[in-house]
Design an enzyme around this catalytic site. Structure first.
Site, mmCIF file in Angstrom:
data_model
loop_
_atom_site.group_PDB
_atom_site.id
_atom_site.type_symbol
_atom_site.label_atom_id
_atom_site.label_comp_id
_atom_site.label_asym_id
_atom_site.label_seq_id
_atom_site.Cartn_x
_atom_site.Cartn_y
_atom_site.Cartn_z
ATOM 1 N N ASN A 79 -42.819 17.715 -34.117
ATOM 2 C CA ASN A 79 -44.250 17.560 -34.409
ATOM 3 C C ASN A 79 -45.101 18.713 -33.859
ATOM 4 O OD1 ASN A 79 -45.022 14.009 -34.348
ATOM 5 N ND2 ASN A 79 -44.882 15.400 -36.058
ATOM 6 N N THR A 117 -46.081 11.455 -30.637
ATOM 7 C CA THR A 117 -45.473 12.022 -31.847
ATOM 8 C C THR A 117 -45.529 10.986 -32.961
ATOM 9 O OG1 THR A 117 -43.237 11.224 -31.341
ATOM 10 C CG2 THR A 117 -43.843 13.413 -30.504
ATOM 11 N N CYS A 118 -45.441 11.478 -34.198
ATOM 12 C CA CYS A 118 -45.421 10.549 -35.336
ATOM 13 C C CYS A 118 -43.985 10.149 -35.599
ATOM 14 C CB CYS A 118 -45.957 11.234 -36.582
ATOM 15 S SG CYS A 118 -47.605 11.781 -36.390
ATOM 16 N N ASP A 119 -43.321 9.620 -34.619
ATOM 17 C CA ASP A 119 -41.907 9.288 -34.777
ATOM 18 C C ASP A 119 -41.644 8.022 -33.987
ATOM 19 O OD1 ASP A 119 -39.066 9.170 -34.516
ATOM 20 O OD2 ASP A 119 -38.979 11.304 -34.991
#
Ligand code: PLP
Length: 601
Positions: free
Chosen positions: A525, A479-481
């Site tokens: 996401n 994920t972009c987290d």
């Protein structure tokens, strides 16, 4: 060799043999062989493997241990159990559970209208259904309809208004009333992470005053005969048994008092869930056995019944975690090791290099087993100095890159010299030698309790278990987290193998993920549920059943209410037909990454 604490958390469900993680059942297949079979069918990305034989084992164990204890104490009540649907509602888990539970009359617990509909539809007729949680009149009506279908259903009252609604539905529908239970608000609380479900300030249950009011109301409305159960739940994952003993005494006395008031059909105490499973790979955190748990319940309730001169109550449990956690394993392919960006062939030394870089070169070339630790330490110091020199403009980007490559190579070489016993030394350098493993999964979707409440899960590679793991590992999801990370924890260090992913695959298994994670997981996401497979055994062979592929991108978008026809029209209009054809293919694939290189294919 590192056994990843398997003796602590696996309950003999999984074993390590010939360097592989294996299922300890029937033909004892390795997990990697199962994964290979599934991936051959072009299911890439993370996998959820469900093992119904483990659920079966847990159901049998629960009944066998309680029934043995009942025999030992010559207890006059019966043992009954329901599975709380909130812990795992998914059909691939629930259908085998209901099938296996039939011979025990194992039932279901529902905490919402949707869960109640599952229970009404699939529960074996005659097996109990208990209904907890806040209810409206419609939910209570659903309970009446379930009763009409022939179900053995008990509506457990959380507040007096629910009792009033039962009376209303009874008058309005003229349907037969289901059994009624009273959830009591005990002053004794639970233990462990979820202790707030119990105790006087808990969200649920009736106080003593409310219990007496409820009893009066039932007398007034002539429905005392439907009161069959007292219920409490002191919280999930109890790590100690002491709070349960207190809760049993308290609820046992409430049961006896109500019986002595005239509740003749009150025959059961439902002790909720709370049986813990072991998630820890380093030390035991559950300080009781199932036999001890069962003996305590039976002994305490027998004692109170004798003291108050009432019948020994039937016992109900709603254990969820204990039944389901071990049945599911999450498999995540490793996509990348981040230090692999620093291989020696990327080193581009100049004719004349800054002295510290020359020094790094010698440290790498001349390192011996004896000097490994010292040189590794020196290299990280030099690296820091070189970064400062870069910030001040004294070295260029090529020098900086050379410094990074050399430092990583020095660390790698040093680790290969250090024995497993030198982990103490390695630990000291954890910050600088950590390897980042990029895993093809979403932590938010598949391990939400790690993100939400720091719940740890046992993790182990599926292969290489006969080799020393040498890299202290941080795990990253896709994920972009930045919260999608399980960072290295020096108190509970995770060591993994140094793998060249261009030559071989490497998979990690997260174990005991069958409780709560499946539907608590979220589509952050827009990563959806992983591909899931039921792994069953027939005639000594592994059979893969009910393969349910992770959702297609287009379906995920539809789920969050995009008009996907409109989307397709817009995309089609703006692209030439050949390119649109490529795009359309991607829309019908799931959103996990496809492993770039697959050694096993
Ligand atoms: N029963 C009730 C009323 C619950 O609230 C819960 C979960 O918190 C359970 C049973 C299941 O608990 P566990 O999974 O710890 O067995």
């Amino acid at each position: 060799m590192n056994d990843y604490g398997i003796d602590i958390w696996s309950d003999d469900n999984f074993i390590i043999e010939d360097g592989l993680a294996k299922v300890n059942f029937d033909c004892k297949p390795s997990l990697i062989s199962i994964v290979k079979d599934i991936r051959k069918q072009d299911f890439k990305g993370p996998l959820l493997l469900r093992f119904p034989h483990i659920t079966k084992k847990q159901i049998h164990t629960l009944y066998d241990v309680f029934n043995a204890s009942i025999k030992e104490y010559n207890y006059q009540g019966t043992f009954n159990a329901v599975f709380p649907l909130k812990v795992n509602q998914l059909p691939n888990f629930i259908h085998p559970l209901i099938h296996e539970g039939k011979k025990f009359n194992y039932g279901l617990e529902a905490g919402s209208k949707a869960e109640l509909v599952i229970a009404m539809t699939y529960n074996n007729i005659g097996s109990p259904i208990t209904v907890n949680g806040f209810k409206d009149k419609e939910m209570i009506h659903l309970g009446f309809i379930a009763k009409k279908m022939g179900h053995n259903i008990t509506l457990i009252i959380e507040g007096l208004n629910e009792l009033e609604m039962i009376v209303e539905v009874l008058k309005e529908t003229k349907l037969e009333c289901p059994n009624i239970g009273l959830r009591v608000r005990l002053h004794s609380g639970g233990s462990g992470l979820w202790a707030k479900s119990g105790g006087i300030n808990s969200k649920f249950g009736l106080t003593s005053t409310e219990i007496l009011e409820a009893y009066e109301l039932m007398e007034e409305c002539n429905i005392v005969d439907y009161l069959t159960m007292i219920h409490f739940h002191i919280g999930s994952a109890m790590n100690s048994i002491k709070p349960l003993k207190k809760a049993l005494r308290e609820s046992g006395h409430i049961y006896a008092e109500l019986k002595n008031l005239g509740a003749t059909n009150l025959k059961s105490i439902n002790i909720g869930g709370g049986l813990a499973v072991e998630y820890n790979a380093y030390e035991r955190t559950r300080f009781y056995s199932l036999s001890e748990f069962a003996s305590d319940v039976i002994f305490t309730l027998k004692d109170i019944a004798k003291q108050k001169g009432v019948d020994e109550p039937n016992i109900f449990t709603e254990s969820g975690r204990f039944i389901s956690a071990a049945s599911t394993v999450l498999i995540t392919p490793v996509l990348e090791l981040f230090s692999s960006e620093y291989e020696l062939d990327q080193l581009k030394l100049k004719e004349k290099n800054p002295p510290l870089i020359q020094e790094l070169f010698y440290l790498h070339r001349d390192m011996t087993k004896k000097t490994a630790y010292e040189y590794m330490h020196d290299s990280t110091d030099h690296m820091e100095s070189l970064l400062t020199l870069f910030d001040l403009g004294y070295i260029d980007l090529q020098d900086r890159s050379n410094a990074e490559v050399l430092t990583h190579q020095i660390i790698k070489k040093a680790i290969s010299f250090l024995e497993i016993n030198d982990y103490g030394e390695l630990k000291k350098l954890n910050e600088s030698i950590q390897e980042k493993y990029l895993l093809n999964f979403s932590l938010f979707q598949s391990l939400p309790d790690y993100w939400g409440i720091d719940q740890e899960f046992p993790v182990m590679p599926l292969t290489h278990l006969d080799k020393n793991p040498t890299r202290s590992a941080s795990l990253w999801d896709i994920t972009c987290d930045s919260d999608g990370e399980i960072p290295f924890d020096s108190k509970k260090p995770l060591y993994l193998h140094d793998i060249n992913l261009n030559e071989e695959d490497y998979f990690l298994g997260f174990f005991n993920v069958g409780a709560y994670q499946d539907t608590l997981g979220m589509k952050h996401n827009l990563f959806s549920h992983p591909t899931e497979v039921n792994v069953v055994f027939k005639d000594g062979e592994v059979v893969l059943e009910k393969i349910l592929e992770s959702q297609k991108i287009i379906d995920i978008l539809e789920d969050i209410d995009y008009d996907t026809d409109d989307m397709k029209n817009i995309l089609r209009k703006n692209l030439d037909p050949e390119i649109y054809k490529d795009l359309k293919k991607y829309l019908s694939e799931n959103s996990y990454l496809k492993t770039i290189w697959s050694y096993y294919e």
